[in-house]
Design an enzyme around this catalytic site. Structure first.
Site, PDB file in Angstrom:
ATOM      1  N   HIS B  77       0.620  -1.464  -0.168  1.00 35.93           N
ATOM      2  CA  HIS B  77       0.449   0.442  -0.116  1.00 35.93           C
ATOM      3  C   HIS B  77       0.879   0.953   0.425  1.00 35.93           C
ATOM      4  N   ASP B 106       8.779  22.037 -25.650  1.00 42.86           N
ATOM      5  CA  ASP B 106       8.453  20.404 -24.911  1.00 42.86           C
ATOM      6  C   ASP B 106       9.840  20.091 -23.947  1.00 42.86           C
ATOM      7  N   TRP B 142       7.298  -0.442   4.117  1.00 42.46           N
ATOM      8  CA  TRP B 142       8.102  -0.326   3.430  1.00 42.46           C
ATOM      9  C   TRP B 142       9.158   0.203   3.303  1.00 42.46           C
ATOM     10  N   SER B 169      13.838   5.899 -13.329  1.00 36.66           N
ATOM     11  CA  SER B 169      13.325   6.703 -13.924  1.00 36.66           C
ATOM     12  C   SER B 169      12.874   7.981 -13.209  1.00 36.66           C
ATOM     13  N   SER B 170      13.524   8.258 -11.616  1.00 39.14           N
ATOM     14  CA  SER B 170      13.176   9.030 -11.083  1.00 39.14           C
ATOM     15  C   SER B 170      13.979  10.376 -11.564  1.00 39.14           C
ATOM     16  N   HIS B 253      13.569  10.795   4.217  1.00 40.27           N
ATOM     17  CA  HIS B 253      13.090  12.300   4.837  1.00 40.27           C
ATOM     18  C   HIS B 253      12.965  13.362   3.689  1.00 40.27           C
ATOM     19  N   GLU B 255      13.158  12.725   0.757  1.00 40.20           N
ATOM     20  CA  GLU B 255      11.612  11.988   0.363  1.00 40.20           C
ATOM     21  C   GLU B 255      10.048  12.155   0.288  1.00 40.20           C
ATOM     22  N   TYR B 257       9.960  15.786   1.169  1.00 41.29           N
ATOM     23  CA  TYR B 257       9.312  16.523   0.702  1.00 41.29           C
ATOM     24  C   TYR B 257       9.138  16.526  -0.748  1.00 41.29           C
ATOM     25  N   SER B 268       0.028  27.641  -4.277  1.00 38.14           N
ATOM     26  CA  SER B 268       0.267  28.798  -4.756  1.00 38.14           C
ATOM     27  C   SER B 268       0.252  29.116  -6.220  1.00 38.14           C
ATOM     28  N   HIS B 302      14.897  11.642  12.937  1.00 34.63           N
ATOM     29  CA  HIS B 302      14.021  12.091  13.790  1.00 34.63           C
ATOM     30  C   HIS B 302      13.084  10.263  13.522  1.00 34.63           C
ATOM     31  N   HIS B 303      13.589  10.368  12.856  1.00 34.12           N
ATOM     32  CA  HIS B 303      12.715   8.424  12.311  1.00 34.12           C
ATOM     33  C   HIS B 303      13.365   7.760  13.552  1.00 34.12           C
ATOM     34  N   THR B 328       7.883  25.787   6.693  1.00 42.11           N
ATOM     35  CA  THR B 328       6.771  25.994   6.173  1.00 42.11           C
ATOM     36  C   THR B 328       5.649  27.172   6.817  1.00 42.11           C
ATOM     37  N   LYS B 331       5.424  29.726   4.658  1.00 41.92           N
ATOM     38  CA  LYS B 331       5.063  29.394   3.107  1.00 41.92           C
ATOM     39  C   LYS B 331       3.030  29.227   3.423  1.00 41.92           C
ATOM     40  N   ARG B 450       1.284   0.749  15.361  1.00 45.72           N
ATOM     41  CA  ARG B 450       0.864   0.520  13.634  1.00 45.72           C
ATOM     42  C   ARG B 450       1.094  -0.680  13.416  1.00 45.72           C
TER      43      ARG B 450
HETATM   44  C1  HEA Z   1       0.515   9.267  -0.243  1.00 40.66           C
HETATM   45  C2  HEA Z   1       0.240   8.842   0.784  1.00 40.66           C
HETATM   46  C3  HEA Z   1      -0.949   7.071   1.020  1.00 40.66           C
HETATM   47  C4  HEA Z   1      -1.796   7.419   0.984  1.00 40.66           C
HETATM   48  C5  HEA Z   1      -3.173   8.355  -0.360  1.00 40.66           C
HETATM   49  C6  HEA Z   1      -2.733   6.601   1.467  1.00 40.66           C
HETATM   50  C7  HEA Z   1      -4.083   6.550   1.969  1.00 40.66           C
HETATM   51  C8  HEA Z   1      -5.293   5.957   3.074  1.00 40.66           C
HETATM   52  N1  HEA Z   1      -4.273   5.168   3.593  1.00 40.66           N
HETATM   53 FE1  HEA Z   1      -2.330   4.916   3.922  1.00 40.66          FE
HETATM   54  N2  HEA Z   1       0.172   4.755   4.065  1.00 40.66           N
HETATM   55  C9  HEA Z   1       0.431   5.199   3.598  1.00 40.66           C
HETATM   56  C10 HEA Z   1       0.600   5.847   2.843  1.00 40.66           C
HETATM   57  C11 HEA Z   1      -0.395   6.864   2.103  1.00 40.66           C
HETATM   58  N3  HEA Z   1      -1.333   5.963   2.005  1.00 40.66           N
HETATM   59  C12 HEA Z   1       2.248   5.199   4.625  1.00 40.66           C
HETATM   60  C13 HEA Z   1       3.283   5.509   3.577  1.00 40.66           C
HETATM   61  C14 HEA Z   1       1.812   3.865   5.281  1.00 40.66           C
HETATM   62  C15 HEA Z   1       2.875   3.579   6.252  1.00 40.66           C
HETATM   63  C16 HEA Z   1       3.636   1.941   5.459  1.00 40.66           C
HETATM   64  C17 HEA Z   1       4.522   1.125   6.475  1.00 40.66           C
HETATM   65  O1  HEA Z   1       3.761   1.143   7.653  1.00 40.66           O
HETATM   66  O2  HEA Z   1       5.240   0.515   6.219  1.00 40.66           O
HETATM   67  C18 HEA Z   1       0.437   3.437   4.877  1.00 40.66           C
HETATM   68  C19 HEA Z   1      -0.190   3.174   5.973  1.00 40.66           C
HETATM   69  C20 HEA Z   1      -1.421   3.195   6.339  1.00 40.66           C
HETATM   70  C21 HEA Z   1      -2.203   1.929   7.442  1.00 40.66           C
HETATM   71  C22 HEA Z   1      -1.332   1.886   8.845  1.00 40.66           C
HETATM   72  C23 HEA Z   1      -1.281   0.153   8.204  1.00 40.66           C
HETATM   73  C24 HEA Z   1      -0.729  -0.473  10.010  1.00 40.66           C
HETATM   74  O3  HEA Z   1       0.092   0.392  10.228  1.00 40.66           O
HETATM   75  O4  HEA Z   1      -0.662  -1.902   9.224  1.00 40.66           O
HETATM   76  C25 HEA Z   1      -3.526   2.714   6.870  1.00 40.66           C
HETATM   77  C26 HEA Z   1      -4.775   2.106   8.419  1.00 40.66           C
HETATM   78  O5  HEA Z   1      -5.774   2.121   7.914  1.00 40.66           O
HETATM   79  C27 HEA Z   1      -4.048   3.580   6.222  1.00 40.66           C
HETATM   80  C28 HEA Z   1      -4.715   3.066   5.669  1.00 40.66           C
HETATM   81  C29 HEA Z   1      -5.394   4.400   4.049  1.00 40.66           C
HETATM   82  C30 HEA Z   1      -5.947   4.959   3.681  1.00 40.66           C
HETATM   83  C31 HEA Z   1      -7.516   4.392   4.248  1.00 40.66           C
HETATM   84  C32 HEA Z   1      -5.954   5.532   3.211  1.00 40.66           C
HETATM   85  C33 HEA Z   1      -7.436   6.366   1.902  1.00 40.66           C
HETATM   86  O6  HEA Z   1      -6.890   7.670   1.688  1.00 40.66           O
HETATM   87  C34 HEA Z   1      -7.702   5.559   0.635  1.00 40.66           C
HETATM   88  C35 HEA Z   1      -8.812   6.044  -0.366  1.00 40.66           C
HETATM   89  C36 HEA Z   1      -8.965   5.125  -0.696  1.00 40.66           C
HETATM   90  C37 HEA Z   1      -9.070   4.580  -2.031  1.00 40.66           C
HETATM   91  C38 HEA Z   1      -8.300   5.545  -3.163  1.00 40.66           C
HETATM   92  C39 HEA Z   1      -9.682   3.435  -2.865  1.00 40.66           C
HETATM   93  C40 HEA Z   1     -10.427   4.090  -4.315  1.00 40.66           C
HETATM   94  C41 HEA Z   1     -11.039   2.610  -4.453  1.00 40.66           C
HETATM   95  C42 HEA Z   1     -12.614   2.073  -5.000  1.00 40.66           C
HETATM   96  C43 HEA Z   1     -13.480   3.051  -3.606  1.00 40.66           C
HETATM   97  C44 HEA Z   1     -12.427   0.949  -5.567  1.00 40.66           C
HETATM   98  C45 HEA Z   1     -12.222  -0.083  -4.755  1.00 40.66           C
HETATM   99  C46 HEA Z   1     -12.452  -0.746  -6.066  1.00 40.66           C
HETATM  100  C47 HEA Z   1     -12.144  -1.688  -6.204  1.00 40.66           C
HETATM  101  C48 HEA Z   1     -13.430  -3.094  -4.911  1.00 40.66           C
HETATM  102  C49 HEA Z   1     -11.365  -2.942  -7.323  1.00 40.66           C
HETATM  103  N4  HEA Z   1      -1.975   3.379   5.761  1.00 40.66           N
HETATM  104  C1  HEA Z   2       4.007  14.882   2.837  1.00 41.50           C
HETATM  105  C2  HEA Z   2       5.111  14.342   3.799  1.00 41.50           C
HETATM  106  C3  HEA Z   2       5.878  14.660   5.491  1.00 41.50           C
HETATM  107  C4  HEA Z   2       5.687  15.802   5.242  1.00 41.50           C
HETATM  108  C5  HEA Z   2       5.013  17.151   4.550  1.00 41.50           C
HETATM  109  C6  HEA Z   2       6.121  15.919   6.710  1.00 41.50           C
HETATM  110  C7  HEA Z   2       6.889  17.205   7.473  1.00 41.50           C
HETATM  111  C8  HEA Z   2       7.122  16.957   8.496  1.00 41.50           C
HETATM  112  N1  HEA Z   2       7.724  16.126   9.885  1.00 41.50           N
HETATM  113 FE1  HEA Z   2       7.010  14.252   8.925  1.00 41.50          FE
HETATM  114  N2  HEA Z   2       6.506  12.102   8.193  1.00 41.50           N
HETATM  115  C9  HEA Z   2       6.215  11.652   6.932  1.00 41.50           C
HETATM  116  C10 HEA Z   2       5.187  12.258   5.928  1.00 41.50           C
HETATM  117  C11 HEA Z   2       5.658  13.695   6.004  1.00 41.50           C
HETATM  118  N3  HEA Z   2       5.915  14.733   7.353  1.00 41.50           N
HETATM  119  C12 HEA Z   2       6.385   9.873   6.692  1.00 41.50           C
HETATM  120  C13 HEA Z   2       5.560   9.415   5.388  1.00 41.50           C
HETATM  121  C14 HEA Z   2       6.647   9.530   7.873  1.00 41.50           C
HETATM  122  C15 HEA Z   2       6.571   8.002   8.357  1.00 41.50           C
HETATM  123  C16 HEA Z   2       7.565   7.050   8.111  1.00 41.50           C
HETATM  124  C17 HEA Z   2       7.475   6.408   8.313  1.00 41.50           C
HETATM  125  O1  HEA Z   2       7.624   5.717   9.316  1.00 41.50           O
HETATM  126  O2  HEA Z   2       6.940   5.155   7.566  1.00 41.50           O
HETATM  127  C18 HEA Z   2       6.606  10.390   8.804  1.00 41.50           C
HETATM  128  C19 HEA Z   2       7.037  10.577  10.214  1.00 41.50           C
HETATM  129  C20 HEA Z   2       7.765  11.780  10.976  1.00 41.50           C
HETATM  130  C21 HEA Z   2       8.751  11.642  12.063  1.00 41.50           C
HETATM  131  C22 HEA Z   2       8.385  10.089  13.218  1.00 41.50           C
HETATM  132  C23 HEA Z   2       8.219   9.592  13.663  1.00 41.50           C
HETATM  133  C24 HEA Z   2       8.331   8.080  14.703  1.00 41.50           C
HETATM  134  O3  HEA Z   2       8.252   7.114  12.860  1.00 41.50           O
HETATM  135  O4  HEA Z   2       7.935   8.171  15.141  1.00 41.50           O
HETATM  136  C25 HEA Z   2       8.709  12.726  12.637  1.00 41.50           C
HETATM  137  C26 HEA Z   2       9.864  13.637  13.985  1.00 41.50           C
HETATM  138  O5  HEA Z   2       9.864  14.517  14.181  1.00 41.50           O
HETATM  139  C27 HEA Z   2       8.068  13.724  11.320  1.00 41.50           C
HETATM  140  C28 HEA Z   2       8.266  14.651  11.864  1.00 41.50           C
HETATM  141  C29 HEA Z   2       7.779  16.497  10.654  1.00 41.50           C
HETATM  142  C30 HEA Z   2       7.633  17.241  10.651  1.00 41.50           C
HETATM  143  C31 HEA Z   2       8.521  18.299  12.274  1.00 41.50           C
HETATM  144  C32 HEA Z   2       7.586  18.130   9.672  1.00 41.50           C
HETATM  145  C33 HEA Z   2       7.289  19.413   9.177  1.00 41.50           C
HETATM  146  O6  HEA Z   2       7.917  20.000   8.430  1.00 41.50           O
HETATM  147  C34 HEA Z   2       6.288  19.996   9.479  1.00 41.50           C
HETATM  148  C35 HEA Z   2       6.326  21.152   9.208  1.00 41.50           C
HETATM  149  C36 HEA Z   2       5.067  22.519   9.170  1.00 41.50           C
HETATM  150  C37 HEA Z   2       4.632  22.898  10.159  1.00 41.50           C
HETATM  151  C38 HEA Z   2       4.654  23.183  11.830  1.00 41.50           C
HETATM  152  C39 HEA Z   2       3.087  23.286  10.538  1.00 41.50           C
HETATM  153  C40 HEA Z   2       2.690  25.116  10.042  1.00 41.50           C
HETATM  154  C41 HEA Z   2       3.582  25.586  10.188  1.00 41.50           C
HETATM  155  C42 HEA Z   2       2.941  26.991  10.964  1.00 41.50           C
HETATM  156  C43 HEA Z   2       1.440  27.210  11.178  1.00 41.50           C
HETATM  157  C44 HEA Z   2       4.193  27.547  11.375  1.00 41.50           C
HETATM  158  C45 HEA Z   2       4.130  28.019  13.246  1.00 41.50           C
HETATM  159  C46 HEA Z   2       4.397  27.249  13.619  1.00 41.50           C
HETATM  160  C47 HEA Z   2       5.110  26.719  14.762  1.00 41.50           C
HETATM  161  C48 HEA Z   2       6.115  27.856  15.017  1.00 41.50           C
HETATM  162  C49 HEA Z   2       5.069  25.489  15.431  1.00 41.50           C
HETATM  163  N4  HEA Z   2       7.155  13.102  11.107  1.00 41.50           N
HETATM  164 CU   LIG Z   3      11.370  12.344   8.231  1.00 42.55          CU
END
Ligand code: HEA
Ligand code: HEA
Ligand SMILES: [Cu+2]
Ligand code: CUA
Lengths: 279, 525, 279
Positions: B77, B106, B142, B169-170, B253, B255, B257, B268, B302-303, B328, B331, B450
């Protein structure tokens, strides 16, 4: 499509009463160690700060969303920059962050300081159980999930979770004396696991081949439950941790019991530590 | 197509039709469309897996999938959503919009562009097809941490090779984008006059070029540890599983962003258009985006707050991570200042943009909570983290993609989409999104880990709410699909400048944009 | 040339990308087959993958060369090639950075930590140091000496950088003989380097599985050697094109691109020499 929507809506509505029944565990469970106390406080502080920022910032945005609409006859202004305000809203977050970082730093330093423990327990994680070795008291045992398998079930035969502590119970709990600084030496034998007991403020990976340390001190007697926090294969959801904090006297009694049990089992039960490379 | 004047367009004249057109194309619009369709399909595939996950988690006990299948669904997923849905969607936008926005005929390397796309389907096949091999798909999460990923079977190798191919590809895609932006802008378009989306993609492309090879290195070491006897991640040979985490998150990380900066770019554009007011603080937006990108290289730890780093390491990564809140925040404030005293209307793209700003900020705040090392101790690998990253990824990345799709559909198809259905789609999505993911904060705070198929009974209520929300969310996406198809088929004719407040070169060409645009560079003032 | 002055060159639809994707797909399937289903299917898929890849490379580069020679690329296209080649090399640098990172991590973190006090619990008696095969493996091995073949190889590569630059100057000054001699010398030096590298592998008193030392040694030098091989092949193609008179003193980006690549390979080698062999 309308029908499915209605069905889903029906399900959603019928699950509403759940809300009323929920025992609303919406926060970190009550802390029971000096570190988890601090964690609790830190989280509350940061949560309130973030909420406050959110209310202010989005108060402004939603005011604008309602007031500056074209349908209300709003005419667009033309400004698109203002150095003063941009500097201000860069500096203020800095200050707020400093305010958060200070206490957090104190806690990190305290958390990382495992020196001068009263006792040391070596924890070894296996797929999928824990082994505990009390290095000072010579107690050593394995700890496995004790929820019956038929309650968990499978895709063929659905289970019925009936135990009160379903999935959060073990055959041998980790017993520790209250008020003593307990150092944990955490490792793993096969893959990475996580020793996680939130109420005691510990979450530490066990990494195969390495010893990592952590510590806790239970403030008062009680039973504290946690789970393996790092995915470790198919039974990752089934390796709980239960810590029982007892008074010094009760702990001593427990140690004696364990030793007697161990001596009895000694002769035939020799579990060899599989070497960590065998995989 | 008129083909009268002199040009070096070999592309002209022959317009292959049917499948051959798409297999062999060198046209950025064709390639953009393919990327976008591919992304939509993968979104549904990944979403389907999420729905199975949510169905299993509807109540305690095992009902629908066994634990190992559950882990596989979680892993694939995430990989499908990240590498199959979000990243290709942004590349699709880049392909369509960057040449139009900078006034290029292009992409710089049109053939290589097509290769970047056509590497994706084989990679997806390897990834999703791994469910069918003996032992099932990779089930290590993942992040593919060893030694768990070393225990896995055939599917892990398929996943590794899929990652290699997607990485290639990327990298090619990014080189193409960087070159297009740096070398093919219309005369007069200086760097500081480029549209914001172009800026954010320029920076994103740099991130990609810098970190995708690192991921490739990490999974290569995994492969050799699995099959060729190396000991990179095995203590017995002097290696360390933690080393994989460091290398992985050095990629991981940046990634995240990569998945949000282009979203910032799209937002924007949408906000100024519907506020009828220029983007506030253009220069500071550019600096903020660059700072986020630079900081993203030094926060990976931080991970890993729970691996047992020394206190100094924890503190460094905590401070660095917290700092990202500042740019952030800049922005967010700039977007709000853009709305301030505007003359706003709320068509579907604007609805998505406003929801983006507020919901992404919730995700940002939960990120900040996680950045506080001691608090992360209690929240790491719980559903709080799951809630955090779905807020930034779904109500961040995906909302911007949907908003952007509505925003540019008129330009792509030549028709206005069905506004009423678009709004229905938005409201259903926004509401059910929050039903799905908001309760997960509470689950995480209460300590639900999780990646578990089964949980203690006290977590039941919130899981049920979340599962119901997920199904609503999934079904709502069918409306999105319907609106897109309907818009392609027909509808009110779109004008060249489809939105009253829209600015930029892309709105100077007719809608739908002709097959070839800007064969001679336009003048840009 | 005249028509292509201020408009950009967009190539006609092409089958090469799809052919290339097919090749990579076949190679991936071949790799998986080789690892799990045996030699025969694996080698068949790998061989067909390589065949298709070779076909694609010849076809695609053939197209590009044809377009270049027929003057379809203007100055702007030339600039694009330059940007692209530069960033491609940067991505390669980052690929090597991952492996250098692994090397530094092993030397500075994992091996020393495995020998610290806590880890004596798991690895009693392990004495950290570098080179290290880790605490478990005990096969005696002799690490690579820097001042034998590796030093000679360093000299060879550095010289090849000089001869290549010499050839480049010849190209710019239109001195054909010097150009051809320079190129041939560079290729010869590259081939000699590869020969020595192979000799060194043959004589190595340790293997890929000699702990983290063997792993980092062979992956770093192996990937480097692979890059030298690619670079040499590219030099051979360029030499052939020089022979055919494809390049003019003003227009010869293909030559420069390969030269950049060669220098990059050279610099990586210096890193290897210092950190893998010497220090
Ligand atoms: C961009 C990234 C992205 C997006 C969009 C989503 C979307 C969703 N994610 Fe996901 N998710 C991740 C990135 C994302 N996730 C990542 C990185 C993890 C961590 C994995 C890991 O732990 O390693 C994770 C893990 C994760 C978990 C935790 C699993 C676990 O820890 O075991 C859960 C549980 O609720 C969850 C739920 C969902 C749901 C409900 C949506 C919904 O938004 C989805 C909305 C649903 C649809 C868009 C489906 C539409 C389709 C149909 C209605 C048609 C059905 C089709 C047929 C029957 C043919 N996600
Ligand atoms: C698009 C993807 C995305 C983005 C943008 C971010 C943004 C941020 N993430 Fe997140 N993060 C993930 C995707 C993302 N993360 C994913 C996928 C994981 C889980 C991976 C995995 O384990 O599977 C993760 C996990 C993750 C962890 C690890 C958690 C754990 O495993 O225990 C942490 C810990 O520091 C963290 C921190 C942050 C912070 C500080 C930001 C900051 O960039 C956020 C900054 C934004 C704001 C703060 C809000 C706006 C600000 C204001 C309005 C200004 C005023 C605010 C203050 C002065 C407070 N993220
Ligand atoms: Cu991170
Ligand atoms: Cu042990 Cu998860």
């Amino acid at each position: 499509m309308k029908k499915t929507l209605r069905q889903i809506a029906g399900t959603a509505l019928s699950s509403l009463p759940i809300l009323a029944l929920a025992n609303y565990d919406v926060n970190i469970p009550a802390p029971h160690s000096p570190i988890s106390d601090q964690i609790y406080g830190l989280h509350m502080e940061i949560l309130w700060v973030c909420l406050a920022i959110f209310v202010v910032v989005f108060g402004v945005m939603f005011y604008s969303v309602f007031a500056h609409r074209k349908s209300k006859g709003a005419v667009a202004a033309h400004f698109h920059e203002n150095t003063t305000i941009e500097i201000i809203w860069t500096l203020i977050p800095f200050l707020i962050l400093g305010f958060m970082a200070w206490p957090a730093t104190q806690t990190v330093l305290a958390m990382k300081d495992a020196s001068n423990p009263d006792m040391t327990i070596k924890v070894t994680a296996y797929q999928w159980m824990w082994q505990y070795e009390y290095l000072n008291d010579g107690v050593k045992f394995y700890s496995v999930l004790s929820t019956p398998r038929d309650q968990i079930g499978s895709t063929e035969q659905h289970g019925k979770p009936t135990n009160e502590h379903y999935l959060l119970e073990t055959d041998n709990n980790v017993v520790v004396p209250v008020g003593k600084k307990i150092r944990l030496l955490i490792t793993a034998n096969d893959v990475i696991h996580g020793w996680y007991v939130p109420q005691l403020g510990v979450n530490q990976y066990g990494i195969p081949g390495f010893i990592k340390d952590s510590w806790f001190k239970a403030n008062e007697p009680g039973v504290f439950r946690g789970q393996c926090s790092q995915i470790c294969g198919k039974e990752h959801g089934y390796m709980p941790i239960v810590v029982e904090a007892k008074s010094a006297e009760d702990y001593a009694v427990w140690v004696k019991e364990q030793k007697a049990k161990q001596a009895a089992a000694e002769s035939h039960d020799k579990v060899s530590l599989a070497d960590p490379v065998a995989r | 197509m008129e083909a009268t004047h002199d040009h070096a367009h070999d592309d002209h004249g022959h317009h292959p039709t049917g499948l051959v057109r798409y297999f062999f194309t060198t046209n950025h619009k064709d390639i953009g469309s393919m990327y976008l369709w591919f992304s939509l399909i993968m979104f549904f595939v990944g979403g389907f897996m999420a729905l199975v996950i949510r169905a299993e988690l509807f109540q305690p006990g095992i009902q629908i999938v066994n634990p190992d299948v559950f882990n596989q669904l979680t892993t694939i997923h995430a990989l499908v959503m990240i590498f199959g849905a979000v990243m290709p969607a942004f590349v699709g936008f880049a392909n369509w919009q960057i040449p139009l926005m900078v006034g290029a005929s292009d992409m710089a390397f049109a053939r290589m562009n097509n290769w970047s796309f056509w590497l994706m389907p084989p990679a997806a096949l390897l990834l999703v097809g791994s469910f069918l091999v003996p032992g099932g798909a990779a089930g290590s999460g993942w992040t593919l941490y060893p030694p768990l990923s070393i225990q896995g079977g055939i599917s892990v190798d398929m996943t590794i090779l899929a990652v290699h191919i997607m990485g290639a590809s990327s990298i090619m895609g990014s080189i193409n984008i960087v070159t297009t932006i740096l070398n093919m802008r219309a005369p007069g378009m200086t760097l500081m006059r480029m549209p914001m989306f172009v800026w954010t993609w320029l920076i994103t492309a740099y991130l990609l070029i810098a970190v995708m090879p690192v991921l490739a290195g990490a999974v290569t070491m995994l492969l050799t540890d699995r099959h060729f006897g190396t000991h990179f991640f095995n203590a017995a040979g002097g290696g360390d599983p933690t080393m994989f985490m460091h290398i992985f998150w050095f990629f991981g990380h940046p990634e995240v962003y990569i998945m949000i900066l282009p979203a910032f770019g799209i937002i924007s554009h949408i906000i100024p258009t519907f506020a009828r007011k220029p983007l506030f603080g253009y220069a500071s937006m550019v600096y903020a985006t660059s700072s986020i990108a630079l900081l993203s290289f030094i926060v990976w730890g931080h991970h890993m707050f729970t691996v047992g780093m020394p206190a100094a390491g924890n503190l460094f990564f905590m401070y660095a991570t917290m700092l990202i809140a500042v740019p952030t925040g800049v922005k967010v404030f700039n977007w709000i200042a853009t709305m301030w005293k505007g003359s706003m209307t709320f068509e579907t793209p604007m609805l998505f943009a406003v929801a983006f700003v507020s919901l992404f900020t919730i995700g940002g705040f939960s990120g900040l909570v996680l950045a506080i090392t001691p608090v992360d101790i209690t929240l790491h690998n719980t559903y709080y983290v799951v809630a955090h990253f779905h807020y930034v990824l779904f109500s961040g990345a995906i909302f911007s993609i949907m908003g952007g799709a509505y925003y540019w559909l008129p330009k792509w198809t030549g028709h206005m989409y069905d506004e009423k259905l678009g709004k229905v789609h938005f409201w259903l999505t926004a509401i059910s999104f929050n039903i799905t993911f908001f309760p997960q904060h509470f689950l995480g705070l209460a300590g639900m880990p999780r990646r578990i198929p089964d949980y203690a009974p006290q977590f039941t209520e919130f899981n049920q709410i979340s599962s119901v929300g997920a199904f609503l969310l999934g079904l709502s996406q069918l409306i999105f699909l319907y609106v897109i198809i309907k818009c392609i088929r027909g509808g009110v004719k779109a004008e060249a400048k489809s939105w009253e407040g829209a600015e930029g070169l892309e709105w100077t060409v007719p809608s739908p944009a002709p097959y070839h645009t800007f064969e001679t560079p336009p003048a840009f003032h | 040339m005249s028509t292509a002055h201020d408009v950009y060159y967009v190539p006609a639809p092409s089958k090469w990308p799809v052919v290339g994707s097919t090749a990579l797909f076949l190679l991936a399937i071949g790799m998986v087959s080789l690892l799990h289903w045996g030699k025969t299917p694996g080698l068949v898929f790998l061989a067909s993958g390589f065949a298709v890849l070779t076909y694609m490379l010849f076809g695609w580069f053939g197209n590009v060369i044809h377009e270049s020679v027929s003057g379809k690329y203007n100055a702007q296209v030339d600039a694009s090639f330059r940007w692209a080649m530069g960033w491609f090399i940067f991505s390669e640098v980052m690929f090597f950075a991952a492996f250098f990172g692994a090397l530094f991590y092993a030397r500075q973190m994992s091996v020393p930590v495995l020998g610290d006090l806590d880890n004596q619990l798991i690895w009693p008696g392990f004495k950290p140091g570098w080179p290290s095969e880790g605490p478990y493996l005990t096969e005696a091995f002799k690490p690579m000496e820097a001042w034998g073949l590796p030093a000679v190889n360093t000299l060879l590569l550095l010289t090849s950088g000089v001869t290549l630059t010499w050839a480049h100057h010849a190209l710019m000054e239109n001195k054909r003989t010097q150009l051809l001699i320079g190129m041939a010398a560079t290729i010869a030096l590259g081939l000699t380097f590869l020969f020595f590298q192979a000799t060194e592998y043959g004589e190595a008193a340790f293997s890929l599985s000699t702990g983290v030392y063997g792993a980092t040694f062979f992956l770093l030098t192996g990937f480097h050697g692979f890059h030298v091989t690619l670079g040499t092949l590219m030099l051979i193609v360029i030499l052939a094109r020089c022979g055919k008179g494809h390049f003019t003193p003003e227009h010869h980006f293909a030559f420069e691109a390969v030269a950049w690549y060669w220098h990059f390979v050279d610099v990586v080698w210096l890193g290897l020499f210092i950190f893998v062999y010497w220090m």
